[in-house]
Design a protein around this motif. Sequence first.
Motif, PDB file in Angstrom:
ATOM      1  N   LYS A 202       6.645 130.104 133.018  1.00 56.54           N
ATOM      2  CA  LYS A 202       6.400 129.918 131.590  1.00 56.54           C
ATOM      3  C   LYS A 202       7.712 129.842 130.812  1.00 56.54           C
ATOM      4  O   LYS A 202       7.870 129.011 129.913  1.00 56.54           O
ATOM      5  CB  LYS A 202       5.529 131.054 131.056  1.00 56.54           C
ATOM      6  CG  LYS A 202       4.092 131.022 131.578  1.00 56.54           C
ATOM      7  CD  LYS A 202       3.294 132.211 131.070  1.00 56.54           C
ATOM      8  CE  LYS A 202       1.871 132.195 131.594  1.00 56.54           C
ATOM      9  NZ  LYS A 202       1.109 133.391 131.150  1.00 56.54           N
ATOM     10  N   GLN A 203       8.657 130.711 131.158  1.00 60.48           N
ATOM     11  CA  GLN A 203       9.976 130.662 130.516  1.00 60.48           C
ATOM     12  C   GLN A 203      10.661 129.323 130.781  1.00 60.48           C
ATOM     13  O   GLN A 203      11.218 128.694 129.871  1.00 60.48           O
ATOM     14  CB  GLN A 203      10.865 131.788 131.047  1.00 60.48           C
ATOM     15  CG  GLN A 203      10.477 133.186 130.613  1.00 60.48           C
ATOM     16  CD  GLN A 203      11.378 134.225 131.260  1.00 60.48           C
ATOM     17  OE1 GLN A 203      11.835 134.069 132.397  1.00 60.48           O
ATOM     18  NE2 GLN A 203      11.653 135.305 130.548  1.00 60.48           N
ATOM     19  N   GLU A 205       9.335 126.424 131.651  1.00 65.31           N
ATOM     20  CA  GLU A 205       8.636 125.318 130.992  1.00 65.31           C
ATOM     21  C   GLU A 205       8.990 125.245 129.510  1.00 65.31           C
ATOM     22  O   GLU A 205       9.231 124.159 128.973  1.00 65.31           O
ATOM     23  CB  GLU A 205       7.124 125.513 131.138  1.00 65.31           C
ATOM     24  CG  GLU A 205       6.645 125.443 132.570  1.00 65.31           C
ATOM     25  CD  GLU A 205       6.272 124.038 132.982  1.00 65.31           C
ATOM     26  OE1 GLU A 205       5.115 123.655 132.780  1.00 65.31           O
ATOM     27  OE2 GLU A 205       7.161 123.318 133.487  1.00 65.31           O
ATOM     28  N   ALA A 206       9.014 126.396 128.864  1.00 62.04           N
ATOM     29  CA  ALA A 206       9.300 126.412 127.430  1.00 62.04           C
ATOM     30  C   ALA A 206      10.701 125.888 127.125  1.00 62.04           C
ATOM     31  O   ALA A 206      10.925 125.221 126.117  1.00 62.04           O
ATOM     32  CB  ALA A 206       9.135 127.827 126.885  1.00 62.04           C
ATOM     33  N   LYS A 207      11.646 126.170 127.996  1.00 60.10           N
ATOM     34  CA  LYS A 207      13.025 125.772 127.734  1.00 60.10           C
ATOM     35  C   LYS A 207      13.343 124.350 128.190  1.00 60.10           C
ATOM     36  O   LYS A 207      14.091 123.631 127.529  1.00 60.10           O
ATOM     37  CB  LYS A 207      13.988 126.754 128.410  1.00 60.10           C
ATOM     38  CG  LYS A 207      15.468 126.459 128.125  1.00 60.10           C
ATOM     39  CD  LYS A 207      16.366 127.567 128.609  1.00 60.10           C
ATOM     40  CE  LYS A 207      17.844 127.255 128.354  1.00 60.10           C
ATOM     41  NZ  LYS A 207      18.162 127.100 126.916  1.00 60.10           N
TER      42      LYS A 207
END
Length: 317
Positions: A202-203, A205-207
Amino acid sequence: MEINQIPDNILAQVRKLEEKYEVMGQDLSSYLDGLLYANYLTYWDYIHLDTLLSLQNPKTDFPDEMIFISYHQITELYFKLCLHEMRQLATASSPDAAMFVDKVRRISRYFKQLVSSFTVMVEGMEQAQFLKFRMSLLPSSGFQSAQYRMIEICATDFKNLVAKDFRPQIDTHTTIEEMYENVYWKKGATELATGKQTLTLKQFEAKYSEQLIGLAHRYRDCNLWRLYRTHFADHEAAKEALRELDALVNIDWPLAHLSSAMRYLKREPADIAATGGTNWQEYLPPRFQKRIFYPELWTTEEKNEWGKSWVIQKLKG
């Protein structure tokens, strides 16, 4: 020294400099003054040594964490060099075969260094220290190396990076965005118990998702495979250079990581999860992923045996 005593080669260089700065509307004399006033360059200033050595900041007091963080930083610098070579090929107005082969071999050379040096990770840390300091690193993981994903994207058509079970669904109408939703590395970052995305993913993907999708679009027609198909498909040295790179990145490099995972995380009756909870047992072995940059360059038998013999040998050992 009199003007007639100045060597001809020095005078010629001064004239060339004068022409260079005149074109830009600049005064050569001012730049020569700057050269006179400037200090001599030192090695430590050129490579920013003090800054470089200040970038290792372990999270614990375990001495071997310094090895862990330093090696990962070294890895990222090699990845930067790989992307540097790929970018030159992608932006060249008319790359020739010699340039293509040279650049691909350079990338392979960087990966050979990484593969051979990975014993630093496999054998160079105390197991007890590693299993303790790794807990302070959650949920970060080497899985989150965006540069490695960029290398993959620049190396091949994006369809070759999707998970094995999704590949049969790909056709000419499948978009990069659709393929990205099924990219192989997402399968390796799912929680073993629930099947949900890990915080690590998730981290990441967000970045990076938007950046990676944009890169895939930009390199759609100028990744290494497209350049080879367009310009060098009949060039034997280019073919062999790509085969070597494929095996290094998609067999040797993940297997080096598998060696490390098996040493530190392999346990009975249940293996220890990797940092971030990534599914290393399914994610790392090449024979499970069958991730191949250039499937057209390998025989059916070679693809069927992709990384298999090495893994069997290690498991028996």
